[in-house]
Scaffold this motif. Structure first.
Motif, mmCIF file in Angstrom:
data_model
loop_
_atom_site.group_PDB
_atom_site.id
_atom_site.type_symbol
_atom_site.label_atom_id
_atom_site.label_comp_id
_atom_site.label_asym_id
_atom_site.label_seq_id
_atom_site.Cartn_x
_atom_site.Cartn_y
_atom_site.Cartn_z
ATOM 1 N N SER A 279 11.953 -2.946 -3.034
ATOM 2 C CA SER A 279 12.564 -1.963 -3.904
ATOM 3 C C SER A 279 12.126 -0.662 -3.664
ATOM 4 O O SER A 279 12.741 0.368 -3.763
ATOM 5 C CB SER A 279 12.223 -2.452 -5.403
ATOM 6 N N THR A 280 10.962 -0.424 -2.910
ATOM 7 C CA THR A 280 10.480 0.919 -2.349
ATOM 8 C C THR A 280 11.112 1.308 -1.158
ATOM 9 O O THR A 280 11.501 2.195 -0.962
ATOM 10 C CB THR A 280 9.216 1.047 -2.428
ATOM 11 N N LEU A 281 11.333 -0.013 -0.496
ATOM 12 C CA LEU A 281 11.991 0.308 1.066
ATOM 13 C C LEU A 281 13.711 0.883 0.621
ATOM 14 O O LEU A 281 14.200 1.636 1.405
ATOM 15 C CB LEU A 281 12.197 -1.161 1.821
ATOM 16 N N GLU A 282 14.119 0.469 -0.423
ATOM 17 C CA GLU A 282 15.688 0.639 -0.592
ATOM 18 C C GLU A 282 15.697 2.346 -0.856
ATOM 19 O O GLU A 282 16.485 2.648 -0.290
ATOM 20 C CB GLU A 282 16.023 0.164 -1.941
ATOM 21 N N GLY A 283 14.696 2.894 -1.199
ATOM 22 C CA GLY A 283 14.622 4.404 -1.295
ATOM 23 C C GLY A 283 14.338 5.158 -0.181
ATOM 24 O O GLY A 283 14.724 6.326 0.241
ATOM 25 N N ILE A 284 13.963 4.392 0.917
ATOM 26 C CA ILE A 284 13.779 5.232 2.182
ATOM 27 C C ILE A 284 14.948 5.661 3.147
ATOM 28 O O ILE A 284 15.738 4.680 3.103
ATOM 29 C CB ILE A 284 12.781 4.474 3.069
ATOM 30 N N ILE B 87 7.981 3.479 8.682
ATOM 31 C CA ILE B 87 8.273 2.799 7.466
ATOM 32 C C ILE B 87 6.986 2.390 6.489
ATOM 33 O O ILE B 87 7.126 2.421 5.364
ATOM 34 C CB ILE B 87 9.175 1.294 7.712
ATOM 35 N N PHE B 88 5.975 1.736 7.029
ATOM 36 C CA PHE B 88 5.016 1.051 6.182
ATOM 37 C C PHE B 88 4.309 2.316 5.466
ATOM 38 O O PHE B 88 4.115 2.171 4.131
ATOM 39 C CB PHE B 88 3.908 0.604 7.127
ATOM 40 N N PRO B 89 4.054 3.646 5.935
ATOM 41 C CA PRO B 89 3.438 4.631 5.055
ATOM 42 C C PRO B 89 4.359 5.017 4.072
ATOM 43 O O PRO B 89 3.927 5.155 2.865
ATOM 44 C CB PRO B 89 3.293 5.813 6.140
ATOM 45 N N LEU B 90 5.660 5.130 4.127
ATOM 46 C CA LEU B 90 6.532 5.426 3.297
ATOM 47 C C LEU B 90 6.709 4.270 2.232
ATOM 48 O O LEU B 90 7.089 4.478 0.911
ATOM 49 C CB LEU B 90 7.841 5.567 3.672
ATOM 50 N N SER B 91 6.524 2.902 2.411
ATOM 51 C CA SER B 91 6.462 2.030 1.454
ATOM 52 C C SER B 91 5.176 1.629 0.962
ATOM 53 O O SER B 91 5.077 0.735 -0.007
ATOM 54 C CB SER B 91 7.144 0.503 2.369
ATOM 55 N N ALA C 152 -3.813 3.856 -3.585
ATOM 56 C CA ALA C 152 -2.396 4.318 -3.454
ATOM 57 C C ALA C 152 -2.434 5.880 -3.392
ATOM 58 O O ALA C 152 -1.530 6.578 -3.087
ATOM 59 C CB ALA C 152 -1.878 3.875 -4.695
ATOM 60 N N LYS C 153 -3.378 6.503 -4.350
ATOM 61 C CA LYS C 153 -3.278 7.958 -4.496
ATOM 62 C C LYS C 153 -3.895 8.651 -3.258
ATOM 63 O O LYS C 153 -2.942 9.596 -2.747
ATOM 64 C CB LYS C 153 -4.270 8.457 -5.784
ATOM 65 N N ARG C 154 -4.602 8.304 -2.624
ATOM 66 C CA ARG C 154 -5.342 8.570 -1.284
ATOM 67 C C ARG C 154 -4.155 8.565 -0.235
ATOM 68 O O ARG C 154 -3.795 9.277 0.420
ATOM 69 C CB ARG C 154 -6.474 7.736 -0.847
ATOM 70 N N GLY C 155 -3.386 7.402 -0.337
ATOM 71 C CA GLY C 155 -2.401 6.980 0.689
ATOM 72 C C GLY C 155 -1.241 8.296 0.601
ATOM 73 O O GLY C 155 -0.628 8.624 1.844
ATOM 74 N N VAL C 156 -0.847 8.250 -0.610
ATOM 75 C CA VAL C 156 0.187 9.471 -0.842
ATOM 76 C C VAL C 156 -0.268 10.734 -0.485
ATOM 77 O O VAL C 156 0.643 11.293 0.286
ATOM 78 C CB VAL C 156 0.805 9.183 -2.401
ATOM 79 N N ARG C 157 -1.639 11.285 -0.705
ATOM 80 C CA ARG C 157 -1.832 12.407 -0.439
ATOM 81 C C ARG C 157 -1.985 12.757 1.121
ATOM 82 O O ARG C 157 -1.710 13.939 1.459
ATOM 83 C CB ARG C 157 -3.248 12.676 -0.729
#
Lengths: 267, 279, 339
Positions: free
Chosen positions: B169-174, B197-201, B273-278
């Motif tokens: 469901s998150t990959l759909e958004g990429i 792909i992986f970092p974005l998902s 997750a937060k660290r990864g997004v930053r």
């Protein structure tokens, strides 16, 4: 579009192997459902549709099956109605304590349903909701809420806030922005989260065992109590019927809506 | 990313989250308190930590807790590794193939756990599928029933949908064009997956691992049916205390320990997750 | 805006849920039954009798003993169940906690024909409705001469005479504690000895079973040759399959039973239902369907039925109060030692 258009031979191999892994146990159950023996055994000594016929004509299976569908839908819809605004706020409004709140909304996941069930039983009695249908639905909402919250938060935080901002700038009202911009972006999340919610409720047994009554008994409860003293292939047959229902539901979705639209993001 | 938090932002945020918050305060925290109280009350109405001392002061229970965590971690990692490509396949396919893949991944959830475990017994049993194949190849037979490996495999199968659909469901958004760009710039598909792909998902991966880990920590039916006394997990001990010993206080204490561990794991994963997004 | 909308949606949903949900009828009698064939028998024999006598239809819940106990514990003043079906030990617990009402021939006339032994240990708070035993099911081809008594079976298993093709019930199976008590009676009440035997058997058994379905399947797939199992199912399997046999090893087996009781503060119509359950006609009909012996002494079994029922003389009723407080310790000991 290279990854999309050409699944490599490695991918095909992997898909074949994982299909077998995912399907094999269920295939065995399907075979057993058509056994003629009165004991569960594999391979069956002979084949017959008698268990399918028996289960289909047995109200002690069919009524709980219907109850489970109604309960699963009620709990999922109610949980979605709670989860959607909360998840939007957590992602976009970035208010103080948003992260703690997300943690809190996910915390029912960490509670074993066995413990939740018995505590809910006594708690609901204390607040006057003992032995009511609402109590059962609320119990299931607690169990399925985290799936919706987390899926919606995950997908929504991956979307671009500028799209919604642009809509505001162009004069759209918050509600129409939500309806025409945000909701379509969240389709994959609502689909995946709603699917989890429904399927988890559909198969939940601990809470239902203590909170359902004779008229609201769910399928997992009737299967479990059936299995306590009966060892015939009827439970395999009812499982197959359950699978067929979901296949049909997926086909109907595909036919009328196009399943890909459910998880595909509108760009 | 971070904007100044205004009063209005706060107010709106609280307003929107209030229904879910209030609902859980009543129907989740309420029972939680009932349960907590049950675990610390003693016979004459006072408070006692005896149940927790009994559980945490005993090497056996600590060992079982450790085994439960290790099993859940193993199941989570295995689901991630096995499920990630399937999630890509689902996100990238269309039409009938997509429907088939989604159906494929949810079927394990459609069969009652007791019945599904029966399927695994047929596969893993002494005269089961795997041994029949091993015999055919003239190899030594092996029994996976009653082993951690067998239990782990059966759990991965049923928990995969949570991992796969979360990631899909998150990959759909990429944006597919990102991948194309990477490949045009000379990246191999594998490198594209790892670096693009992986970092974005990541949000989806966190969701999946969170759900699978929590579900593994709480599941006991598979272990009860396929395992033996040498493969014990904490939720099975809770089940025994509730249903056989009729000892709710001890069950409640064991349950609270389990909740505590999973809550910490959830917080850790969300922090990640937060660290990864930053990044 | 969105909040208002979601609130409206939410409240209408809640309202809808209340309306759509299966409504709870005024005040029908709520009784308990096990599932499957047991439910069919309860409907055919007990419910029909109750309907005849009262003209009312009871609600039949299919849940297990521990759920029954928890539900009546949660709401003792206004219990959601009127007639409880409990395991022996849960029935003792419920009686001691004041959750049940004593049965007597005044309230339940048919109780006069039920021998004292079936309710003595429960101080008349509950009575056995039917009983069974745990016996040996074996593969005639692999084990032509099965051991005549329990001790020999255990010792030969330890010696490895049957390879590892034997399965016993686990202590953590629902009736495991009762089986453990039964074994202690064979070893002069020495629990340590029993646990020692459990431990020594471990390398030479296929498993200690907790799920009756899987145990039966292992036997049917000929993965094991000796299975300690419920009598009714074992006899039925032996009848259907020539290669299988079933027998009661010396010195007999322990009695396992389903207990019926009236919940305190429940409807007084419960007496009528219990009287129905204990009536000779319903008892015989029940026994015919489930193939287990029943308790009304007026019932005379037809010959072909008597042949597959474990006779009362062959079973020993566990002395529940002598070991029920030890069950938590036994479970802990089992978990820690037998692995």
């Amino acid at each position: 579009m290279k990854i999309r258009s050409r699944p490599g031979s490695l991918m095909v191999c992997y898909l074949a192997v994982i299909s077998v892994f995912l399907l094999l146990p269920q295939l065995i159950v399907v075979v057993v459902a058509f056994s003629e023996a009165s004991f569960v055994s594999f391979p069956p000594p002979g084949y017959s549709t008698k268990w399918m016929v028996r289960v289909l004509s047995d109200p002690s299976f069919m009524k709980p099956l219907w109850n489970s569908v109604v309960l699963g839908l009620s709990a999922s819809i109610m949980a979605a109605a709670l989860a959607l605004p909360a998840s939007l706020a957590i992602v976009r409004h970035r208010f103080q304590g948003a992260r703690a709140l997300q943690n809190f909304l996910l915390s029912p996941l960490s509670m074993p349903t066995l413990i939740l069930a018995i505590a809910l039983l006594f708690f609901l009695n204390d607040i006057g909701l003992g032995n009511t249908y609402a109590g059962l639905v609320f119990g299931h909402v607690v169990v399925v809420l985290p799936y919706l919250v987390r899926t919606i938060v995950a997908v929504y935080s991956g979307t671009d806030p500028r799209i919604e901002e642009a809509a505001y700038t162009l004069g759209a009202k918050p509600l129409s922005t939500f309806w025409f911009i945000t909701l379509p972006m969240l389709r994959p999340a609502i689909f995946a989260g709603g699917m989890f919610a429904f399927l988890v409720s559909f198969d939940e047994v601990a809470v239902a065992l203590l909170l359902s009554n004779a008229s609201s008994i769910t399928l997992p409860v009737s299967i479990l109590t059936y299995l306590t003293y009966n060892y015939d292939p009827a439970v395999a047959a009812i499982s197959v019927i359950k699978m067929i229902i979901v296949v049909l539901a997926l086909l109907v979705l595909e036919r009328f809506y196009g399943l890909q639209n459910l998880t595909m993001q509108s760009r | 990313m971070s904007r100044p938090r205004s009063m209005r932002q706060n107010a709106r945020g609280y307003l929107l989250t209030f229904p879910a918050f209030a609902f859980l305060v009543v129907f989740f925290v309420g029972p939680l308190i009932v349960n907590l109280f049950e675990s610390v009350k003693n016979e004459d109405g006072g408070l006692t930590y005896a149940q927790y001392v009994r559980a945490l002061g005993d090497a056996y229970y600590l060992e079982v807790l450790g085994d439960t965590i290790v099993l859940s971690l193993a199941v989570t990692i295995a689901s991630l590794v096995l499920g990630y490509p399937l999630a890509i396949a689902i996100a990238r396919s269309r039409g009938a193939l997509k429907s088939f893949l989604i159906f494929l991944v949810v079927t394990p959830l459609l069969i009652n756990v007791v019945v599904r475990t029966f399927g695994w017994m047929v596969i893993f049993g002494r005269s089961g599928f795997i041994n029949a194949i091993l015999k055919l190849l003239d190899l030594d037979t092996a029994t996976l029933t009653g082993t951690w490996t067998g239990i782990g495999i059966a759990m991965v199968q049923v928990l995969l949908p949570f991992m796969v659909l979360s990631i899909a469901s998150t990959l759909e958004g990429i944006d597919g064009e990102l991948e194309d760009a990477a490949i045009t710039l000379g990246a191999t598909p594998l490198k594209t997956i790892i670096h693009v792909i992986f970092p974005l998902s990541l949000q989806g991966v966190i969701t999946g691992t969170l759900l699978v880990f929590a579900l593994s920590m709480g599941s006991f039916v598979t272990v009860m049916l396929m395992g033996s006394n040498s493969t014990m997990v904490l939720p099975l001990l809770v089940y025994q205390q509730l249903n056989l010993a009729s000892d709710w206080p001890f069950a409640a204490a064991l349950g609270n320990i389990l909740i505590f561990v999973v809550l910490i794991a959830t917080a850790l994963q969300l922090g990640l997750a937060k660290r990864g997004v930053r990044r | 805006m969105i909040t208002r909308l979601s609130k409206v949606t939410l409240s209408s949903l809640v309202a809808l849920t209340f309306m759509m949900g299966p409504s709870i009828a005024d005040d029908p009698l709520v009784v308990v039954s096990s599932g499957g064939i047991w439910l069919e028998s309860a409907k055919a024999n007990f419910v029909s009798c109750y309907e005849e006598r009262t003209g009312e239809q009871p609600e039949v819940l299919t849940i297990n003993s521990s759920e029954v106990l928890n539900r009546i514990r949660a709401n003792p003043d206004n219990p959601p169940i009127d007639v409880a079906l409990l395991s022996e030990i849960d029935a003792i617990r419920a009686g001691e906690e004041g959750l049940l009402e004593k049965l007597s021939a005044d309230n339940v006339p048919n109780l006069a024909d039920v021998p004292e032994i079936f309710r003595e240990q429960w101080n008349n708070y509950a009575t056995i409705q039917n009983f069974g035993a745990m016996i040996v099911l074996y593969n005639k081809e692999a084990v032509p001469e099965p051991p005549a008594d329990w001790k020999t079976l255990i010792d030969e298993t330890i010696e490895g005479k049957y390879g590892d093709r034997v399965s016993f019930p686990a202590v953590t199976m629902a009736w495991g504690p009762m089986f453990t008590w039964f074994l202690t009676t064979l070893y002069d009440g020495d629990e340590d000895m029993v646990f020692e035997k459990y431990k020594e058997m471990l390398p030479n058994i296929a498993n200690y079973w907790t799920s009756p379905v899987d145990a039966m399947n292992m036997f049917a797939a000929k993965e094991i040759d000796i299975l300690v199992y419920w009598d009714g199912r074992a006899y039925a399997f032996a009848e259907e399959n020539d290669w299988a046999g079933a027998y009661i090893p010396d010195p007999g087996a322990f009695q396992s039973a389903a207990m019926i009781a009236k919940v305190n503060n429940g409807s007084d119509k419960a007496w009528t239902y219990i009287d129905c359950v204990l009536s000779p006609e319903a008892q015989l009909g029940h026994s015919k369907m489930i193939k287990y012996p029943i308790v009304n002494s007026k019932v005379e079994y037809p010959e072909e039925l008597a042949a597959v029922l474990t006779p009362l003389e062959a079973v020993r009723q566990p002395e529940f109060r002598s070991f029920m407080d030890k069950i938590p310790d036994w479970i802990e000991r089992w978990n820690k030692e037998v692995r």
